[in-house]
Enzyme design. Structure first.
Site, PDB file in Angstrom:
ATOM      1  CB  SER A 700      -1.269   0.394   1.499  1.00  0.00           C
ATOM      2  OG  SER A 700       0.024  -0.294   1.926  1.00  0.00           O
ATOM      3  CE  LYS A 743      -3.624   1.241   4.545  1.00  0.00           C
ATOM      4  NZ  LYS A 743      -2.924   1.277   3.450  1.00  0.00           N
TER       5      LYS A 743
END
Length: 800
Positions: A700, A743
């Site tokens: 990611s 996140k």
């Protein structure tokens, strides 16, 4: 002198005698004797016995006797407890003996092997020696030649042989040795030495010098011993007749029964009757009750002192204590449950909604198969307390079992009843403790199960958590089926990756994300401050923490997904108030933001984004961790070299591959980005991810890596209020990633105002908390060019 040294060395003593002094003591005359006091020993003439000595005077006397090849006299102490007896504390008559062997043991004791020779009587003590020395009179036996003596000799031999036959495991040679003794005095002394009587009684026999009287006394003692042996043999034979060959291990119990029968005190079986009554009242299924009564019959035939008895009794107690038929009534009121959840937990709206749906279905279909709920989220977000709230909402007992670190299958299924100390598994123990068949049972930390040579606990949980199978769950210890279908199981975990697939498939996953700053402040205001006031002995009117002060604590002194550290810091502030109140310096304290910094010290966390993203080559990424989301800084720089890629920061293989892919993509787009391709050949690119002690992995960070490299090569900085996440491909596509909720919450907590996410992650937008969506601008990325256009200050040409 050399002959003396040779003799002493043969006996195991140094040739120097006492104290290493070679000047020997004068030889004692015939009517003087070294005396060794003994506590519980009587030596007879003609008998060889081992003697252990330790006292200093006794050891010195024995060593001198060995050196001089003289004799010693043994005298029995009147009081065995006397440590340093004089002649007044000793018997007057003893036996003179020669020392056959002298041995010194490693523990400091000295062992003599002595042969008795003659009786003596102490006349008076002789001083001047470091040990006891006495002037003695030698005693001789009298009256040996008489027909009555011969008759008593024959009788004594007959009784001695009879006693030997009654003794268990007596050697056959012993009877022959007794028959071979011709001297009446030696016969009497030998048998007296072996008699099992008190030392005082043996001393009385030693003091008899008239042969006929000594034979008579010894015969009386031996006759009494023979009668005791006969009675013991008779009791043993009667007991053997009462039991068959297969029950010999119960000899002691049968003997007890015989004694009780003779005394008229037969046991009435009260304990057995109590157990039978308890089994009847336990409400066991037919199969279980049959097994319990079978075990009760076995228990009746066992000896109470045996280990197997305690095992069987514990097993029966466990069966009786289990709630085979007890079900607590459920009181499911949806409005009441909603009120309890709102009172116990702030936020978590989707979680509360799913719990209320769960309770509504359980109310409408009580006999249906309830799903197994699994709360997944970072530490400190309220997973365990949610289970307690569910139990309160439906009025059921709550039990918690921690599975963290469990690596033995027996912890789940129980130990087999093959040894003392076996126990049921944690599931059965929790139900027994709850006292009902339908408690709320929380399986805490299910993601931290281990496995080893004792089996796999996760596999054992498959049957426990399967509604189609757990109605006949069989614990290894209980050994009979137990119905777990009415138990409301709730599991908790910090992450899903470590939960085996088949086990995860049996549970419905409910994810809990971290809290935003506003949510943390609200939780602290509603719950944490009140709890810490009580913990520190303060009343609400004595301490008040302003909301802005709580914001300062949450922002500058904690960085976590949950609220545990926040509660600790609130506790630290209130402890400071408690000291001032206890000292009498204040009666009421109001904590303002400035007071927080004075109490807790300088801020532990600060907004690093503006500082870190101030030079080209630095980008802010977003990462997911087992304890929630976090921001991740990517730093890149150029150093002279030959075009290599250097990676540091303890990166995993996948993240290293993302960095290589980002560099290759940048090289392929160098011309369209206005980057001189020769710059790659004359320098090495070094990519570093700070916090190098923490392992990092995953795809990611691809967008952040690419953005940092473009910023480095173009010399333009990345905006300090932008964070990004997403995987990249060599075609420049931005691919979806996981952990979007965590996140974005971490970005909001760090002060980020723009978050760039893969366009294919739009499906996760609804999962983001509303307060975060209101404060953050989201940019959806299809290609890496979209990220460059929004993240890098200044115009960067788009790639063709």
């Amino acid at each position: 002198m050399r002959e003396l040294e040779d003799r002493t060395e043969k006996n195991g003593l140094p040739a120097t005698g006492n104290g290493g002094d070679k000047s020997a003591q004068p030889v004692l005359p015939e009517d003087m004797l070294i005396v060794l006091p003994v506590r519980n020993l009587v030596l007879f003439p003609g008998v060889i016995l081992p003697v252990a000595i330790k006292r200093e005077k006794t050891v010195a006397g024995a060593q001198e006797a060995v050196r001089a090849e003289g004799k010693v006299g043994f005298l029995l102490q009147k009081d065995p407890e006397t440590e340093d007896p004089g002649f007044d504390e000793l018997q007057r008559i003893g036996t003179a003996a020669s020392i056959v062997r002298y041995i010194t043991a490693p523990d400091g004791t000295h062992h003599l092997v002595c042969q008795g020779e003659r009786r003596f009587r102490v006349l008076d003590a002789v001083s001047g020696f470091p040990y006891l020395v006495a002037r003695v009179e030698w005693l001789n036996d009298t009256g040996g030649s008489h027909p009555e003596v011969e008759a008593r000799v024959l009788y004594l031999k007959q009784k001695a042989v009879e006693a030997i036959t009654l003794l268990p495991q007596a050697p056959a040679e012993l009877a022959n040795s007794i028959q071979a003794i011709e001297s009446p005095a030696t016969l009497a002394d030998t048998i007296a030495s072996f008699l099992d009587i008190k030392p005082v009684e043996k001393q009385e026999l030693l003091e008899i010098t008239e042969i006929r009287e000594r034979l008579e006394k010894v015969s009386a003692h031996l006759t009494r011993r023979v009668e005791v042996l006969k009675l013991s043999r008779q009791i043993e034979e009667q007991t053997k007749e009462a039991i068959d060959d297969r029950q010999r291990e119960y000899v002691l119990r049968e003997q007890l029964k015989q004694i009780q029968k003779e005394l008229g005190e037969e046991a009435e079986g009260e304990e057995t009757a109590e157990l039978e009554e308890a089994i009847a009242k336990a409400g066991m299924p037919e199969e279980v009750e049959k097994e319990a009564r079978k075990e009760l019959k076995r228990l009746e035939r066992m000896n109470e002192a045996s280990g197997e008895y305690s095992m069987a009794r514990t097993y029966l107690d466990t069966l009786i204590a289990l709630p085979w038929s007890k079900l607590d009534p459920e009181s499911i009121d949806i409005e009441r449950a909603r009120g309890i959840l709102d009172a116990d937990h702030y936020g978590l709206e989707k979680i509360k909604k799913r719990i209320l749906e769960y309770l509504a279905v359980r109310k409408l279909n009580p006999e249906g198969r309830s799903p197994i709920l699994c709360f997944v989220g970072p530490p400190g977000v309220g997973k365990t307390s949610l289970g307690q709230s569910i139990a309160r909402a439906i009025g059921l007992k709550f039990q918690r079992t921690s599975l963290g670190g469990t690596h033995d299958e027996a912890e789940i299924r129980g130990h087999r009843r093959t040894y003392i100390g076996a126990l049921p598994g944690n599931v059965i123990q929790a139900i027994r403790k709850a006292g009902t068949r339908n408690p709320v049972l929380m399986l805490d930390e299910i993601d931290k199960l281990g496995h080893g040579i004792q089996g796999d606990p996760a596999s054992a949980l498959l049957e426990v958590l399967d509604p189609e199978q757990n109605s006949t769950f069989r614990d290894n210890y209980v050994g009979v089926p137990f119905d777990l279908s009415k138990v409301l199981f709730i599991a908790t975990a910090n992450q899903l990756d470590t939960i085996p697939g088949p086990l995860r498939d049996r549970m419905e996953i409910i994810e809990l994300t971290g809290y935003t700053e506003d949510e943390k402040v609200e939780i602290a205001r509603r719950y944490l401050v009140r709890r810490q006031l009580e913990a520190n002995g303060l009343k609400p009117e004595q301490a008040l923490i302003e909301d802005e002060a709580l914001h300062v604590i949450a922002r500058e002194y904690t960085r976590e997904a949950g609220c545990r550290n926040l509660e600790r810091e609130v506790g630290a502030v209130l402890r400071n108030v408690a000291v001032r109140v206890a000292e009498g310096k204040a009666t009421s304290v109001r904590i303002a933001p400035g007071d927080v910094r004075e109490i807790l010290g300088p801020p532990r966390f600060e907004n690093e984004v503006a500082m870190r993203v101030s030079v080209p080559g630095v980008a802010t990424g977003l990462a997911w961790t087992p304890v929630g989301g976090d921001i991740l800084f990517i730093e890149a720089t150029r150093v002279p070299g030959s075009g290599k890629l250097i990676l540091t920061g303890q990166l995993g293989e996948v993240m290293k591959e993302s960095a290589q892919a980002a560099l290759s993509l940048l090289k392929s787009q160098a011309e369209s980005l206005g980057v001189d391709s020769t710059r790659f050949e004359k320098a090495d690119v070094h990519v570093h991810v700070p916090a190098g002690a923490i392992p990092k992995d995953g795809p990611s960070a691809g967008v952040a890596l690419y953005t940092a490299l473009v910023s480095l090569m173009t010399g333009k900085t990345v905006r300090n209020d932008v964070a990004m996440t997403g995987e990249i491909s060599l075609r420049g596509l931005v691919l979806p990633v996981g952990g979007i909720k965590e996140k974005t919450v971490a970005a909001h907590r760090a002060g980020i105002r723009t978050v760039m996410l893969p366009a294919r992650n739009r499906r996760d937008y609804e999962e983001i908390p509303q307060t975060v969506r209101n404060d953050i601008e989201f940019v959806w990325l299809e290609r890496v060019e979209d990220a460059i256009a929004h993240a890098i200050d200044g115009a960067v040409p788009k790639a063709a």
